[in-house]
Design a protein around this motif. Structure first.
Motif, PDB file in Angstrom:
ATOM      1  N   GLU A 293     -31.361 -11.729  -1.572  1.00  0.00           N
ATOM      2  CA  GLU A 293     -31.375 -10.256  -1.742  1.00  0.00           C
ATOM      3  C   GLU A 293     -30.842  -9.702  -2.524  1.00  0.00           C
ATOM      4  O   GLU A 293     -30.187  -8.412  -3.187  1.00  0.00           O
ATOM      5  CB  GLU A 293     -32.369  -9.367  -0.960  1.00  0.00           C
TER       6      GLU A 293
ATOM      7  N   ILE B  71     -29.773  -9.785  -6.156  1.00  0.00           N
ATOM      8  CA  ILE B  71     -30.714  -9.553  -6.887  1.00  0.00           C
ATOM      9  C   ILE B  71     -30.520  -7.909  -6.142  1.00  0.00           C
ATOM     10  O   ILE B  71     -30.533  -7.623  -8.016  1.00  0.00           O
ATOM     11  CB  ILE B  71     -32.432  -9.538  -6.466  1.00  0.00           C
ATOM     12  N   ALA B  72     -30.391  -6.913  -6.076  1.00  0.00           N
ATOM     13  CA  ALA B  72     -29.922  -5.613  -6.145  1.00  0.00           C
ATOM     14  C   ALA B  72     -28.855  -5.885  -6.861  1.00  0.00           C
ATOM     15  O   ALA B  72     -28.842  -4.646  -7.630  1.00  0.00           O
ATOM     16  CB  ALA B  72     -29.782  -5.282  -4.462  1.00  0.00           C
ATOM     17  N   GLU B  73     -27.539  -6.388  -6.857  1.00  0.00           N
ATOM     18  CA  GLU B  73     -26.552  -6.221  -7.535  1.00  0.00           C
ATOM     19  C   GLU B  73     -26.437  -6.044  -9.105  1.00  0.00           C
ATOM     20  O   GLU B  73     -26.515  -5.988  -9.611  1.00  0.00           O
ATOM     21  CB  GLU B  73     -25.714  -6.983  -6.945  1.00  0.00           C
ATOM     22  N   GLU B  74     -27.783  -7.223  -9.570  1.00  0.00           N
ATOM     23  CA  GLU B  74     -27.708  -7.466 -10.669  1.00  0.00           C
ATOM     24  C   GLU B  74     -28.817  -6.811 -11.454  1.00  0.00           C
ATOM     25  O   GLU B  74     -28.724  -6.140 -12.595  1.00  0.00           O
ATOM     26  CB  GLU B  74     -28.911  -8.975 -10.675  1.00  0.00           C
ATOM     27  N   GLN B  75     -29.660  -5.710 -10.337  1.00  0.00           N
ATOM     28  CA  GLN B  75     -30.135  -4.288 -10.946  1.00  0.00           C
ATOM     29  C   GLN B  75     -29.435  -3.633 -10.903  1.00  0.00           C
ATOM     30  O   GLN B  75     -30.051  -2.629 -12.301  1.00  0.00           O
ATOM     31  CB  GLN B  75     -31.027  -4.176 -10.352  1.00  0.00           C
ATOM     32  N   ARG B  76     -28.169  -2.911 -10.772  1.00  0.00           N
ATOM     33  CA  ARG B  76     -27.675  -1.582 -10.572  1.00  0.00           C
ATOM     34  C   ARG B  76     -27.169  -2.452 -11.897  1.00  0.00           C
ATOM     35  O   ARG B  76     -26.805  -1.120 -12.735  1.00  0.00           O
ATOM     36  CB  ARG B  76     -26.807  -1.867  -9.573  1.00  0.00           C
ATOM     37  N   LYS B  77     -26.800  -4.088 -12.196  1.00  0.00           N
ATOM     38  CA  LYS B  77     -25.648  -3.640 -13.734  1.00  0.00           C
ATOM     39  C   LYS B  77     -26.862  -3.429 -14.872  1.00  0.00           C
ATOM     40  O   LYS B  77     -26.492  -2.780 -15.674  1.00  0.00           O
ATOM     41  CB  LYS B  77     -25.120  -4.567 -13.875  1.00  0.00           C
ATOM     42  N   ARG B  78     -28.076  -4.238 -14.732  1.00  0.00           N
ATOM     43  CA  ARG B  78     -28.398  -3.662 -15.495  1.00  0.00           C
ATOM     44  C   ARG B  78     -29.125  -2.237 -15.923  1.00  0.00           C
ATOM     45  O   ARG B  78     -28.898  -1.579 -17.412  1.00  0.00           O
ATOM     46  CB  ARG B  78     -29.750  -4.751 -15.622  1.00  0.00           C
ATOM     47  N   ALA B  79     -28.991  -1.066 -15.152  1.00  0.00           N
ATOM     48  CA  ALA B  79     -29.616   0.129 -15.238  1.00  0.00           C
ATOM     49  C   ALA B  79     -28.075   0.629 -15.943  1.00  0.00           C
ATOM     50  O   ALA B  79     -28.466   1.118 -16.389  1.00  0.00           O
ATOM     51  CB  ALA B  79     -29.986   0.676 -13.898  1.00  0.00           C
TER      52      ALA B  79
ATOM     53  N   ASN C 152     -28.023  -0.213 -19.368  1.00  0.00           N
ATOM     54  CA  ASN C 152     -28.906   0.793 -20.192  1.00  0.00           C
ATOM     55  C   ASN C 152     -28.898   2.166 -19.776  1.00  0.00           C
ATOM     56  O   ASN C 152     -28.883   2.721 -21.365  1.00  0.00           O
ATOM     57  CB  ASN C 152     -30.355   0.491 -19.339  1.00  0.00           C
TER      58      ASN C 152
END
Length: 371
Positions: free
Chosen positions: A2, A5-13, A16
């Protein structure tokens, strides 16, 4: 797992966000270049803020970066004060002058209007002041001064006026001579003198004369003085029927009496006629209920015919062919202008018969001020 996954979401945001900032910066730079090459005259400019302690003089002109001049400020139209006066009869020998507002114009006020009227009519002395229907003040003048008042109003440009209708003024002027003199003065061909009136009243049955109250006897005299052509408009229960019967009885030798009334009142009229006309037998009073009761079918002409408005219209032709000495129209406020389809023909029938009758007595206890 988990946490990955959270670290990957922060990088994507974050990616963007940086892409959006770069795109906004590129768009801002391209717009700035285009504006410098082709300035937009319709672009709004930001107003300068004024600090509380700083005020701009009225004579200074604001700086306008727009190439198009702003629209001129429209000045409000100031209308002049205006009023009109209405002239109307208020007694047999006087008339009133009432100030009133004119639609669409400011009114100077009652006190100012009366002051202007006093200045305009300074050559005419008013009789007194009275209160009009709206609660305001009105000047009252003698009828003999009407022409002088009208002439002054015509020469004064600041006041509009509404005259008394010529027909009304003519009738009142003629009849006011009796009021001024304090005695009856005949002024029309059909009018009768007091001597002739006393002679006609003397022919009435004594029982009828004894039943007349003083005000009813005065009403009978009023009708006879005018040749039996009058309107009796006393309130309900004051004996209009008795007065009409008395007036018609004075002219009984000149022809049959025709009574026009609502259908429901035919029997009431027959009872009153039998009661007060001792010379009338039941056979002398004819009630019309339909075509079979048409008076033309009778061998002997009755002294009194009682008919409704509807039957008078249906038997109009035959009723016009007969001669009538006196016409009594009960509930005469029905003779009016109306939008109903059935009533105009009934009213026309009454008017056609009235045009051929010398003596006409109208009865009504119902005010019809607007008709």
């Amino acid at each position: 797992m988990e946490e990955e996954i959270a670290e990957e979401q922060r990088k994507r945001a974050e990616a963007n966000r940086l892409a959006a900032l770069a795109k906004r910066k590129a768009l801002s730079e391209s717009t700035s270049i285009l504006t410098n090459q082709h300035p937009n005259p319709w672009k709004l400019f930001k107003c300068r803020k004024v600090s509380p302690g700083h005020t701009t003089p009225i004579s200074s002109k604001p700086v306008n970066t727009c190439s198009i001049n702003p629209p001129p400020t429209l000045q409000p139209t100031i209308l002049p004060e205006k009023f009109r006066v209405r002239l109307e009869i208020c007694s047999p020998d006087s008339f009133s002058v009432t100030p009133e507002a004119v639609l669409g114009f400011p009114c100077p006020g009652e006190a100012s209007c009366l002051e202007k009227l006093r200045g305009c009519l300074s050559n005419v002395v008013p009789s007194h002041y009275t209160q009009n229907h709206g609660g305001g003040k009105a000047c009252v003048y003698k009828l003999r001064d009407y022409d002088t008042v009208l002439r002054c109003l015509k020469n004064y440009k600041g006041i509009e006026y509404e005259e008394i209708p010529w027909g009304t003024l003519n009738v009142v002027e003629r009849l006011s001579h009796s009021f001024t003199a304090g005695r009856w003065i005949p002024c029309r061909p059909e009018h009768l003198s007091d001597e002739k009136v006393d002679e006609l009243i003397g022919k009435l049955p004594q029982t009828l004369l004894d039943a007349l109250l003083p005000f009813q006897l005065e009403g009978v005299r009023f009708g006879l003085r005018r040749g039996g052509r009058c309107l009796i408009a006393d309130e309900m229960g004051l004996g209009k029927t008795l007065q009409a019967i008395a007036i018609a009885g004075c002219f009984k030798s000149e022809g049959s009496i025709l009574v026009v009334c609502p259908a429901i009142l035919r029997f009431s009229w027959a009872e009153e006629l039998e009661r007060w006309f001792p010379f009338c037998l039941p056979a002398d009073i004819h009630l019309v209920f339909g075509h079979q009761n048409n008076p033309v079918h009778l061998k002997r002409r009755p002294r009194v015919v009682v008919i409704s408005y509807t039957m008078l219209h249906r038997l109009r032709k035959s009723m016009l062919e007969q001669e009538w000495g006196t016409l009594i129209v009960d509930e005469s406020h029905h003779v009016r202008c109306t939008k109903k389809r059935s009533e105009p023909e009934e009213i026309k029938a009454v008017l056609d018969v009235a045009a051929k009758v010398e003596h006409i007595v109208l009865l009504s206890g119902t005010p019809s001020l607007s008709r």
